[in-house]
Design an enzyme around this catalytic site. Structure first.
Site, PDB file in Angstrom:
ATOM      1  N   PRO A   2      19.860  30.682-133.965  1.00  0.00           N
ATOM      2  CA  PRO A   2      20.099  32.103-134.226  1.00  0.00           C
ATOM      3  C   PRO A   2      19.682  32.967-133.034  1.00  0.00           C
ATOM      4  O   PRO A   2      18.621  32.758-132.449  1.00  0.00           O
ATOM      5  CB  PRO A   2      19.214  32.381-135.449  1.00  0.00           C
ATOM      6  CG  PRO A   2      19.042  31.057-136.105  1.00  0.00           C
ATOM      7  CD  PRO A   2      19.012  30.061-134.987  1.00  0.00           C
ATOM      8  N   GLU A   3      20.548  33.898-132.684  1.00  0.00           N
ATOM      9  CA  GLU A   3      20.252  34.837-131.603  1.00  0.00           C
ATOM     10  C   GLU A   3      20.048  36.217-132.202  1.00  0.00           C
ATOM     11  O   GLU A   3      19.997  36.377-133.429  1.00  0.00           O
ATOM     12  CB  GLU A   3      21.381  34.815-130.569  1.00  0.00           C
ATOM     13  CG  GLU A   3      21.566  33.446-129.918  1.00  0.00           C
ATOM     14  CD  GLU A   3      22.654  33.426-128.861  1.00  0.00           C
ATOM     15  OE1 GLU A   3      22.952  34.490-128.279  1.00  0.00           O
ATOM     16  OE2 GLU A   3      23.221  32.349-128.615  1.00  0.00           O
ATOM     17  N   HIS A  96      15.686  20.819-147.592  1.00  0.00           N
ATOM     18  CA  HIS A  96      15.156  21.554-146.440  1.00  0.00           C
ATOM     19  C   HIS A  96      14.540  22.895-146.826  1.00  0.00           C
ATOM     20  O   HIS A  96      14.356  23.766-145.971  1.00  0.00           O
ATOM     21  CB  HIS A  96      16.251  21.744-145.388  1.00  0.00           C
ATOM     22  CG  HIS A  96      16.858  20.445-144.936  1.00  0.00           C
ATOM     23  ND1 HIS A  96      16.122  19.485-144.283  1.00  0.00           N
ATOM     24  CD2 HIS A  96      18.115  19.941-145.070  1.00  0.00           C
ATOM     25  CE1 HIS A  96      16.899  18.446-144.009  1.00  0.00           C
ATOM     26  NE2 HIS A  96      18.107  18.701-144.481  1.00  0.00           N
ATOM     27  N   ARG A 118      15.990  21.573-139.234  1.00  0.00           N
ATOM     28  CA  ARG A 118      15.414  20.856-138.093  1.00  0.00           C
ATOM     29  C   ARG A 118      13.931  21.159-137.875  1.00  0.00           C
ATOM     30  O   ARG A 118      13.289  20.565-137.030  1.00  0.00           O
ATOM     31  CB  ARG A 118      16.222  21.170-136.822  1.00  0.00           C
ATOM     32  CG  ARG A 118      17.683  20.758-136.945  1.00  0.00           C
ATOM     33  CD  ARG A 118      18.454  20.940-135.663  1.00  0.00           C
ATOM     34  NE  ARG A 118      17.982  20.002-134.635  1.00  0.00           N
ATOM     35  CZ  ARG A 118      18.537  19.910-133.432  1.00  0.00           C
ATOM     36  NH1 ARG A 118      19.563  20.700-133.111  1.00  0.00           N
ATOM     37  NH2 ARG A 118      18.079  19.061-132.542  1.00  0.00           N
TER      38      ARG A 118
END
Length: 292
Positions: A2-3, A96, A118
């Site tokens: 994500p930016e 997750h 992750r």
């Protein structure tokens, strides 16, 4: 990863739902993400009311009435999701899902969940008065949507820097919040090659690049906020639908009428997507200070 636009979209969603909400019933489904969760995390969040939700670079900042700020870096795949507790689907907890807490605002009873496939994200909890003196915070560069990010600022950053333009834009100590995707898009918008040495940037090109950065981010944020109405904050692993002009379009025709074919290459700032015909050199001379 994500930016800035993805983080800003998530901030907008969280602010609309959580400001004024009281947190409780914290559940940690593991001891850590990239780093351990803060000490006594659940106890410190329990009973706190969310005052505001902010953002700095790629960090989400949840300000609490306890005087602390809950800082979250999303890493590569981290995302928050807020939903009414009665809407929670029955069955096994998602693999997750690593953090959950209850959030009540008036009669609205919600669950705040954090997913991270992750596990490169992390969370901090610290007094809000100490936020701006943290070493990592002080090292962050200029916000690209701020008035401070202008032509003079970019020329100052580029001066004496031989790194590729894309590497400069992705340097979090220079411009905070940009990553691979939107750096490619901004350089495409400004008709500049990503591998151009930063110190060859002319004043005219700096004007175009600043405008390109701001326009690309504004467009992406608008697309992200619009997607909240239909998709919620998740989208594709935290991303939303955005029609890229350069990124991930290798082999496709340039969207400009005078363009060629987008090509992909690798360099020190990661994958780049560009049109070979765009400017690779403004001049053989590095940037000089032309201010009077």
């Amino acid at each position: 990863m994500p930016e800035l636009p993805e983080v800003e979209t998530m901030r907008t969603d969280l602010a609309s739902k959580l400001v004024g909400a009281k947190l409780s019933e914290v559940q940690l489904h593991r001891a850590d993400l990239r780093r351990p969760f803060p000490k006594d995390f659940g106890e410190r969040l329990d009973g706190a009311v969310v005052r505001d939700v902010g953002r700095r670079a790629k960090y989400l900042l949840i300000y609490l009435d306890s005087g602390e700020v809950w800082v979250t870096h999303l890493g590569m795949t981290g995302l928050f999701a807020v939903h009414r507790r009665e809407d929670r689907p029955p069955g096994k907890r998602p693999k997750h899902l690593h953090f959950q807490c209850r959030a009540r605002r008036g009669s609205v009873d919600m669950s705040l969940d954090f997913h991270d496939k992750r596990r490169f994200g992390y969370m901090l909890l610290l007094p809000d008065v100490e936020l701006e003196v943290q070493a990592w915070y002080k090292e962050l560069g200029v916000e690209p949507l701020s008035q401070a990010f202008d032509t003079e600022c970019l020329l100052d950053l580029a001066r004496d820097r031989k790194v590729p333009l894309k590497a400069l834009l992705m340097d979090q100590a220079a411009v905070a919040g940009l990553g691979n995707i939107y750096s490619c898009e901004a350089l495409w918008a400004a008709r500049l090659r990503p591998d151009r040495p930063a110190n060859t940037l002319s004043r005219h090109e700096a004007v175009s690049l600043v405008a390109g950065v701001k326009a690309v981010i504004h467009d992406a944020v608008r697309a992200g906020v619009a997607s909240l109405e239909t998709d919620g904050p998740r989208g594709r692993d935290g991303y939303f639908e955005y029609h890229y002009s350069a990124y991930n379009r290798a082999g496709s025709s340039c969207r400009r009428d005078d363009g060629g074919i987008i090509v992909k290459a690798s360099e020190r700032a990661g994958r780049v997507f560009t049109v070979p015909s765009v400017r690779s050199e403004a001049s053989s001379r590095p940037v000089t200070d032309t201010r009077t």
